[in-house]
Design a protein around this motif. Sequence first.
Motif, PDB file in Angstrom:
ATOM      1  N   VAL A  50      23.951  31.559  28.273  1.00  0.00           N
ATOM      2  CA  VAL A  50      25.451  31.182  28.445  1.00  0.00           C
ATOM      3  C   VAL A  50      25.278  29.644  28.361  1.00  0.00           C
ATOM      4  O   VAL A  50      24.160  29.164  28.896  1.00  0.00           O
ATOM      5  CB  VAL A  50      25.768  31.567  29.926  1.00  0.00           C
ATOM      6  N   SER A  51      25.817  28.999  27.545  1.00  0.00           N
ATOM      7  CA  SER A  51      25.822  27.596  27.079  1.00  0.00           C
ATOM      8  C   SER A  51      27.148  26.875  27.289  1.00  0.00           C
ATOM      9  O   SER A  51      28.292  27.578  27.335  1.00  0.00           O
ATOM     10  CB  SER A  51      25.575  27.399  25.659  1.00  0.00           C
ATOM     11  N   HIS A  52      27.036  25.629  27.571  1.00  0.00           N
ATOM     12  CA  HIS A  52      28.351  24.567  27.747  1.00  0.00           C
ATOM     13  C   HIS A  52      28.430  23.627  26.783  1.00  0.00           C
ATOM     14  O   HIS A  52      27.161  22.853  26.637  1.00  0.00           O
ATOM     15  CB  HIS A  52      28.265  24.335  29.233  1.00  0.00           C
ATOM     16  N   LYS A  53      29.522  23.408  26.127  1.00  0.00           N
ATOM     17  CA  LYS A  53      29.532  22.362  25.075  1.00  0.00           C
ATOM     18  C   LYS A  53      31.075  21.980  24.974  1.00  0.00           C
ATOM     19  O   LYS A  53      31.816  22.991  24.979  1.00  0.00           O
ATOM     20  CB  LYS A  53      28.923  22.731  24.102  1.00  0.00           C
ATOM     21  N   ASP A  54      31.396  20.576  25.090  1.00  0.00           N
ATOM     22  CA  ASP A  54      32.810  20.274  25.005  1.00  0.00           C
ATOM     23  C   ASP A  54      33.626  20.953  25.781  1.00  0.00           C
ATOM     24  O   ASP A  54      34.729  21.211  25.453  1.00  0.00           O
ATOM     25  CB  ASP A  54      33.074  20.505  23.381  1.00  0.00           C
ATOM     26  N   GLY A  55      33.340  21.223  27.172  1.00  0.00           N
ATOM     27  CA  GLY A  55      34.176  21.678  28.017  1.00  0.00           C
ATOM     28  C   GLY A  55      34.171  23.338  28.106  1.00  0.00           C
ATOM     29  O   GLY A  55      35.055  23.892  28.837  1.00  0.00           O
ATOM     30  N   ALA A  56      33.603  23.974  26.965  1.00  0.00           N
ATOM     31  CA  ALA A  56      33.808  25.497  26.830  1.00  0.00           C
ATOM     32  C   ALA A  56      32.317  26.067  27.114  1.00  0.00           C
ATOM     33  O   ALA A  56      31.315  25.576  26.804  1.00  0.00           O
ATOM     34  CB  ALA A  56      34.263  25.713  25.543  1.00  0.00           C
TER      35      ALA A  56
ATOM     36  N   TYR B 292      25.575  26.205  37.281  1.00  0.00           N
ATOM     37  CA  TYR B 292      25.403  25.448  35.856  1.00  0.00           C
ATOM     38  C   TYR B 292      26.377  24.773  35.349  1.00  0.00           C
ATOM     39  O   TYR B 292      27.746  25.130  35.646  1.00  0.00           O
ATOM     40  CB  TYR B 292      25.083  26.652  34.979  1.00  0.00           C
ATOM     41  N   ALA B 293      26.245  23.505  34.921  1.00  0.00           N
ATOM     42  CA  ALA B 293      27.204  22.819  34.405  1.00  0.00           C
ATOM     43  C   ALA B 293      28.393  22.391  35.103  1.00  0.00           C
ATOM     44  O   ALA B 293      29.562  22.621  34.665  1.00  0.00           O
ATOM     45  CB  ALA B 293      27.609  23.198  32.967  1.00  0.00           C
ATOM     46  N   GLU B 294      28.118  22.037  36.349  1.00  0.00           N
ATOM     47  CA  GLU B 294      29.230  21.734  37.514  1.00  0.00           C
ATOM     48  C   GLU B 294      29.897  22.916  37.590  1.00  0.00           C
ATOM     49  O   GLU B 294      31.089  22.643  38.220  1.00  0.00           O
ATOM     50  CB  GLU B 294      29.951  20.673  36.932  1.00  0.00           C
TER      51      GLU B 294
ATOM     52  N   VAL C 210      37.724  30.026  36.307  1.00  0.00           N
ATOM     53  CA  VAL C 210      38.183  29.094  35.204  1.00  0.00           C
ATOM     54  C   VAL C 210      37.908  29.794  34.022  1.00  0.00           C
ATOM     55  O   VAL C 210      38.633  29.137  32.968  1.00  0.00           O
ATOM     56  CB  VAL C 210      37.603  27.845  35.466  1.00  0.00           C
ATOM     57  N   ALA C 211      37.043  30.632  33.701  1.00  0.00           N
ATOM     58  CA  ALA C 211      36.929  31.202  32.490  1.00  0.00           C
ATOM     59  C   ALA C 211      36.129  32.735  32.400  1.00  0.00           C
ATOM     60  O   ALA C 211      35.564  32.941  33.393  1.00  0.00           O
ATOM     61  CB  ALA C 211      35.891  30.230  31.377  1.00  0.00           C
TER      62      ALA C 211
END
Length: 411
Positions: free
Chosen positions: A248-254, A191-193, A217-218
């Motif tokens: 789980v979402s991805h926005k602005d690198g977070a 998901y999201a690279e 990474v997170a």
Amino acid sequence: MTVRRNVTPWASAALVLTALLATGCAGQKDSASRPVTGSASATQHGYVEGAREAAEQQSRLLLNDTDSADSRVLDLITGKTHRTARVEGAVRLGTDGRFGYLHTPGGTHVLDSGAWMVDHGDHVHYYSAAIRDVGELPAGGRSQVRSDIVVTTVTGEDGRTVLYDRSKLEKGRIASSRTLTGTYTGAVVPYAEHLLAFAQEGATTKLVVLDRKGEHVASPDAECEEPRGDAVTRRGVVLGCADGALLVSHKDGAFTAEAIPYPQDVPPNERATTFRQRPGSDTLTAPAGDDAVWVLDVTDRTWTQVETGPVIAANTAGEGSPLLVLETDGSLHGYDIATGKQVARTKALLTGEDPAGTNGSAPVIEVDRSRAYINDPKGKRVFEIDYNDDLRIARTFDLDIEPVLMAETGR
């Protein structure tokens, strides 16, 4: 045989919008389906070597007869059936929208259906290519396969995950790129690279985000007891937990994780553990025990439990469409999700005294933007249902095998 056309008003509007957007970004298509060609100096937008781009969805059904081991691919545009390699001992069939993964005790057979779509957000490209057998992944039993356009993850029962190069699969080759260190609970979801996974930390199961090399990474502040089930939506990835779900979402690198709890305490046998949806839809379904279905509206972050008859399979197209429930009476029932009332019902579609199946492979409901498909193994047929027209049977496909396992690609 009448070929399929997507004619619902909202689907037609979407086609017009897609055509306009594709014309604006590409400006090359002059027919509904044509070879996608290009050159190094002037490659067309959406160019895929060896594929044909089309103006409409190129849906195909992957089918397997678990007794005879015969497999077929049914082209839903032409109505023609194609033979593929025999797969012995298949117990499950999954898909990532293009490839079919036939799970057997000794491995996982990969079949390229030759039909897929690429979603650019503001427009969609539809492709078709030759059908071919790719080969075997050395992962059988209850291994879990997940994929995006770059990587395919295969997580075994022991929690170890191997990454496969998706571009090699597209060329008909199986080549692993790396094995992740450590073990993970449930499927590892691209998901999201990145990769989403659940890692066991003592008595706690925590969500972790990995890069494509497997490095952490997170670690969003999210725990999930007894994780089971996952689905990718336009708003993020839904992961099933004992007390509900995580989005789980991805926005602005977070990366962020938001809990969507059940509205009440739910016993283990009524939890949502397997999600079904129209691909990309923000409305998910899952059995809620034997006689009810959960509907998760990801947009509103709400669960709705719809009381039904005994459930074999459930699905929905979302966006105001009915909840589709295949029940043990062999009929497909349509329910209004908001009220829970039954609004439509077909005749009995399933053949035999045990429509739910005795080998653990019950019929399924596959849903795309205008039609639903139901496999009738004992009757050697597949039904196409117009769910926006009182569950009208639009077409019936007679087959030369028992389609025990079924999955739709090209969506």
